[in-house]
Write a protein that holds these residues in place. Structure first.
Motif, PDB file in Angstrom:
ATOM      1  N   SER A   1      -4.146   5.155   0.467  1.00 56.02           N
ATOM      2  CA  SER A   1      -5.398   5.708   0.993  1.00 56.02           C
ATOM      3  C   SER A   1      -5.255   7.165   1.406  1.00 56.02           C
ATOM      4  O   SER A   1      -6.185   7.968   1.219  1.00 56.02           O
TER       5      SER A   1
ATOM      6  N   PHE B   1      -6.119   4.503   8.519  1.00 51.21           N
ATOM      7  CA  PHE B   1      -5.186   3.467   8.075  1.00 51.21           C
ATOM      8  C   PHE B   1      -4.507   2.801   9.274  1.00 51.21           C
ATOM      9  O   PHE B   1      -4.457   1.571   9.362  1.00 51.21           O
TER      10      PHE B   1
ATOM     11  N   GLN C   1       0.812  -1.222   0.000  1.00 46.32           N
ATOM     12  CA  GLN C   1       0.000   0.000   0.000  1.00 46.32           C
ATOM     13  C   GLN C   1       0.844   1.272   0.000  1.00 46.32           C
ATOM     14  O   GLN C   1       0.288   2.368   0.040  1.00 46.32           O
TER      15      GLN C   1
END
Length: 408
Positions: free
Chosen positions: A36, A290, A9
């Motif tokens: 994100s 997150f 990620q």
């Protein structure tokens, strides 16, 4: 905790640097950002960009909801009792300066005491020096033990009835020491002092509860916890923030303005003059989501395991000195190789694609206490692995060979 999934990620980690896969070991300086967070900031600018609190149009309402929603997310993240106690700032430095310039200068006078430690980052040292110079207060230091830790008995003897402020880093960015701030706060309050905590290195790595800690002020930065640069927060107990005067004046923080006098908005907005860091707050909220999705307890456990593994491996390298306690420490290791300047160490590591920090780490008094001019530092985060540590150790051995020293 699936580190491989977490690493996937973070786009920046999937690149070669100087012909080698990147190993990023400088998260104590700034962390990398997950998709994100990047997407949340991008989405804000693409669809919701407007100023907050002012406009009645749809974009202004969306931006305001996102900004104030981020404040509520920070409140829950550190368990403050009210959003009125959360002031958005540029980061921990600005937050600590706000406490020093507004609160401390008002309450400190000639002969009063401000107590800190020699391990403080410059951001939690210089503001108190300036307060002492301006008010006549005395700056005092809690002594360090040989391994860089502090004893509560020394806190008891250093903090007196004349002490107004005790300000301590929660986690040292050099020594990896995790200070007993809850117990220090209890001592400070018993002596009539207020407790300030520099949480820049703790907030990204362990679960923080400001009410359980008992601190009066708590400062942290977003960029060390997967959020964008330029955003952070100050927590302050409501009754203290209400007493304090703002130190920045202009739009947003005012209630009524006349030709010769003005009044301020209520908390928290009286400390947020001008257009605030809206996109940064959006990114900070996404970073909190997150981190909470993974779990701060899991992150802390992972980092401590990495630090223990790295400590074991690095101490096997002859001529390598590690600073700070060898056990029960945060996820960073500060070290030096005999006869090799830390900048040279960092340069050779960089040639192998390994990013570490070298220098005084904004802790010059601590460097003098350690009797060094500079050190190298490897700092770990949730996306690092034992394989990263193995690469670091191999490159350190290579560094010794490069500078002509025998391998232990």
């Amino acid at each position: 905790m699936n580190t491989a999934d977490i690493r996937s990620q973070f786009p920046i980690l999937h690149q070669d640097v100087n012909g080698h896969p990147l190993v990023y070991l400088d998260s104590a300086a700034t962390s990398q950002k997950p998709v994100s967070v990047i997407e949340a900031v991008k989405r804000y600018y693409e669809f919701d960009n407007a100023n907050v609190h002012r406009g009645v149009h749809t974009l202004g309402s969306r931006a305001t909801d996102a900004y104030e929603g981020a404040r509520e997310k920070v409140r829950r993240f550190i368990n403050a009792s009210s959003t009125e106690e959360i002031i958005f700032t540029r980061g921990a430095t600005t937050a600590l300066n706000l406490v020093a310039s507004s609160y401390a200068r008002a309450v400190c006078g000639e002969g009063d005491e401000i107590v800190i430690t020699p391990m403080e980052h410059h951001a939690n040292l210089i503001p108190w020096q300036q307060v002492a110079k301006a008010t006549g207060a005395v700056l005092k230091y809690i002594p360090l033990q040989p391994d860089g830790t502090i004893r509560l008995a020394d806190v008891e003897s250093t903090v007196t009835e004349r002490t107004k402020i005790v300000s301590v880093v929660y986690v040292s960015n050099v020594l990896g020491v995790v200070n007993p701030v809850k117990e220090i706060a209890e001592i400070a309050h018993r002596k009539g002092a207020k407790m300030v905590v520099d949480g820049a290195q703790s907030t990204p790595h362990l679960k923080v509860d400001v009410q359980a800690l008992g601190c009066d002020f708590y400062a942290f930065s977003g960029h060390k916890m997967c959020a964008p640069t330029g955003i952070g927060a100050l927590y302050g107990k409501k009754e203290l923030l209400q007493e304090m005067e703002p130190i920045e004046f202009g739009g947003e923080m005012i209630d009524h303005v006349g030709l010769y006098d003005s009044t301020w908005k209520d908390l928290p907005w009286k400390f947020e003059g001008g257009t605030p860091i809206i996109a940064g707050a959006v990114g900070l909220a996404a970073a909190i989501d997150f981190l909470e999705g993974i779990g701060l307890e899991a992150i802390e456990k992972h980092e401590k395991q990495l630090a223990a593994y790295a400590m074991e491996r690095m101490l096997q390298i002859e001529g390598l000195t590690v600073y700070g306690p060898q056990h029960d420490r945060a996820g960073l290791i500060t070290f030096n190789l005999d006869e090799v300047h830390p900048h040279d160490v960092a340069t050779v590591l960089d040639a192998d694609g390994i990013a570490v920090r070298a220098g005084h780490h904004c802790c010059q008094p601590l460097m003098r206490w350690l009797n060094v001019t500079a050190t190298a530092r490897a700092s770990f985060y949730l996306y690092n692995t034992e394989a990263d540590v193995d690469r670091l150790v191999a490159s350190l051995i290579k560094t010794k060979e490069y500078f002509g020293y025998a391998i232990g």
